[in-house]
Design a protein around this motif. Structure first.
Motif, PDB file in Angstrom:
ATOM      1  N   ILE A  67       5.302   0.571  -7.772  1.00 33.94           N
ATOM      2  CA  ILE A  67       4.382  -0.395  -7.161  1.00 33.94           C
ATOM      3  C   ILE A  67       3.525   0.305  -6.107  1.00 33.94           C
ATOM      4  CG2 ILE A  67       4.255  -2.507  -5.777  1.00 33.94           C
ATOM      5  CD1 ILE A  67       6.880  -3.376  -7.219  1.00 33.94           C
ATOM      6  N   HIS A  68       4.118   1.235  -5.370  1.00 34.18           N
ATOM      7  CA  HIS A  68       3.387   2.026  -4.379  1.00 34.18           C
ATOM      8  C   HIS A  68       2.273   2.817  -5.065  1.00 34.18           C
ATOM      9  CE1 HIS A  68       2.942   4.117  -0.538  1.00 34.18           C
ATOM     10  NE2 HIS A  68       2.983   5.289  -1.172  1.00 34.18           N
ATOM     11  N   LEU A  70       0.803   2.090  -7.898  1.00 36.19           N
ATOM     12  CA  LEU A  70      -0.229   1.138  -8.338  1.00 36.19           C
ATOM     13  C   LEU A  70      -1.115   0.727  -7.158  1.00 36.19           C
ATOM     14  CD1 LEU A  70       1.795  -1.145 -10.768  1.00 36.19           C
ATOM     15  CD2 LEU A  70      -0.020   0.478 -11.371  1.00 36.19           C
ATOM     16  N   GLY A  71      -0.502   0.495  -6.000  1.00 33.23           N
ATOM     17  CA  GLY A  71      -1.272   0.161  -4.803  1.00 33.23           C
ATOM     18  C   GLY A  71      -2.217   1.289  -4.416  1.00 33.23           C
ATOM     19  N   MET A  72      -1.710   2.525  -4.514  1.00 37.30           N
ATOM     20  CA  MET A  72      -2.570   3.672  -4.191  1.00 37.30           C
ATOM     21  C   MET A  72      -3.706   3.807  -5.195  1.00 37.30           C
ATOM     22  SD  MET A  72      -0.045   6.632  -2.692  1.00 37.30           S
ATOM     23  CE  MET A  72       0.607   7.023  -4.286  1.00 37.30           C
ATOM     24  N   LEU A  74      -5.144   1.332  -6.824  1.00 35.46           N
ATOM     25  CA  LEU A  74      -6.106   0.288  -6.470  1.00 35.46           C
ATOM     26  C   LEU A  74      -6.904   0.665  -5.228  1.00 35.46           C
ATOM     27  CD1 LEU A  74      -4.001  -2.948  -7.056  1.00 35.46           C
ATOM     28  CD2 LEU A  74      -5.985  -2.181  -8.375  1.00 35.46           C
ATOM     29  N   LEU A  75      -6.210   1.207  -4.228  1.00 35.73           N
ATOM     30  CA  LEU A  75      -6.884   1.619  -3.003  1.00 35.73           C
ATOM     31  C   LEU A  75      -7.888   2.729  -3.299  1.00 35.73           C
ATOM     32  CD1 LEU A  75      -5.372   1.768   0.436  1.00 35.73           C
ATOM     33  CD2 LEU A  75      -6.624   3.752  -0.292  1.00 35.73           C
ATOM     34  N   TRP A 109      -6.086  -5.662   0.172  1.00 38.57           N
ATOM     35  CA  TRP A 109      -4.848  -5.986  -0.540  1.00 38.57           C
ATOM     36  C   TRP A 109      -4.097  -4.726  -0.952  1.00 38.57           C
ATOM     37  CZ3 TRP A 109      -2.505 -10.354  -0.150  1.00 38.57           C
ATOM     38  CH2 TRP A 109      -3.240 -11.510   0.104  1.00 38.57           C
ATOM     39  N   ALA A 110      -4.819  -3.722  -1.420  1.00 41.76           N
ATOM     40  CA  ALA A 110      -4.182  -2.472  -1.826  1.00 41.76           C
ATOM     41  C   ALA A 110      -3.568  -1.753  -0.629  1.00 41.76           C
ATOM     42  CB  ALA A 110      -5.194  -1.571  -2.531  1.00 41.76           C
ATOM     43  N   LEU A 113      -0.332  -3.586   0.306  1.00 41.07           N
ATOM     44  CA  LEU A 113       0.687  -3.287  -0.697  1.00 41.07           C
ATOM     45  C   LEU A 113       1.215  -1.857  -0.529  1.00 41.07           C
ATOM     46  CD1 LEU A 113       2.214  -4.148  -3.294  1.00 41.07           C
ATOM     47  CD2 LEU A 113       0.273  -3.231  -4.580  1.00 41.07           C
ATOM     48  N   THR A 114       0.312  -0.923  -0.330  1.00 39.20           N
ATOM     49  CA  THR A 114       0.695   0.482  -0.210  1.00 39.20           C
ATOM     50  C   THR A 114       1.498   0.735   1.069  1.00 39.20           C
ATOM     51  OG1 THR A 114      -1.270   1.118  -1.453  1.00 39.20           O
ATOM     52  CG2 THR A 114      -0.199   2.836  -0.190  1.00 39.20           C
ATOM     53  N   THR A 117       5.098  -0.987   0.659  1.00 40.17           N
ATOM     54  CA  THR A 117       5.991  -0.223  -0.209  1.00 40.17           C
ATOM     55  C   THR A 117       6.280   1.159   0.373  1.00 40.17           C
ATOM     56  OG1 THR A 117       4.096   0.451  -1.559  1.00 40.17           O
ATOM     57  CG2 THR A 117       5.375  -1.456  -2.324  1.00 40.17           C
TER      58      THR A 117
END
Length: 194
Positions: A67-68, A70-72, A74-75, A109-110, A113-114, A117
């Motif tokens: 998930i981390h 995926l957040g990165m 997106l960021l 949001w990213a 999330l990042t 996580t």
């Protein structure tokens, strides 16, 4: 001097001064005192529920790590698209302001999330990352990136892209890309350290 330059010059100087103080603290002797004082915090992090889960349940740690990542992604994607649009390389048929607003929403949001996580992952290996210099460089780069986005980039671009000189816009985009590339590179470097 234009109204935009009058309004943002002090803010720019303040952000640069904060980054300079951060760099001075990171590279100076004061860093050692602060660093030593943070050891109990990192020891506590390993003892939290997140730390115990991260240490004992490999599947939970791997899921949070995915998930981390995926957040990165997106960021990084939001930064690349937003700055690519400012440089005139991407989405040139779309409104630059609309692209900036949508990318910023995704960026927020990213980032949340990042960071969330990342804290979980750090709890599982808190003592290990405490002793990694690259972890502290990443935190410095991340702080600089967030300060740049919220202290310079976002407020400047809110004034309207048509009121800002095109060279300034391109400089902001290049600076943003360089900062976030540094965050990503130091984060990846953690994986190769220790």
């Amino acid at each position: 001097m234009s109204a935009v330059a009058k309004y943002y010059y002090p803010r720019t100087v303040a952000v640069i001064a904060l980054l300079g103080v951060g760099l001075w603290l990171a590279l100076g002797e004061t860093r050692l005192a602060w660093w030593s004082a943070l050891l109990p915090v990192f020891e506590w992090m390993e003892g939290t529920v997140f730390g115990v889960i991260g240490q004992t349940w490999g599947a939970a740690f791997a899921t949070v790590q995915a998930i981390h990542l995926l957040g990165m992604a997106l960021l990084g994607g939001s930064v690349l698209v937003a700055d690519g649009r400012l440089l005139g390389l991407l989405l040139t048929d779309s409104s630059a302001s609309a692209v900036q607003d949508q990318c910023h929403r995704l960026f927020v949001w990213a980032l949340v999330l990042t960071v969330a996580t990342g804290i979980f992952m750090a709890c599982g290996v808190a003592i290990k990352v405490y002793y990694l210099n690259v972890f502290w460089y990443k935190m410095l780069a991340l702080s600089a990136g967030v300060a740049f986005v919220y202290g310079i980039r976002r407020p400047l671009l809110r004034q309207g892209l048509d009121t800002i000189h095109p060279r300034i816009i391109k400089l902001v985009a290049v600076a943003s890309l360089m900062l976030w590339f540094t965050v990503a590179a130091t984060g990846r470097w953690i994986g190769f350290s220790g």
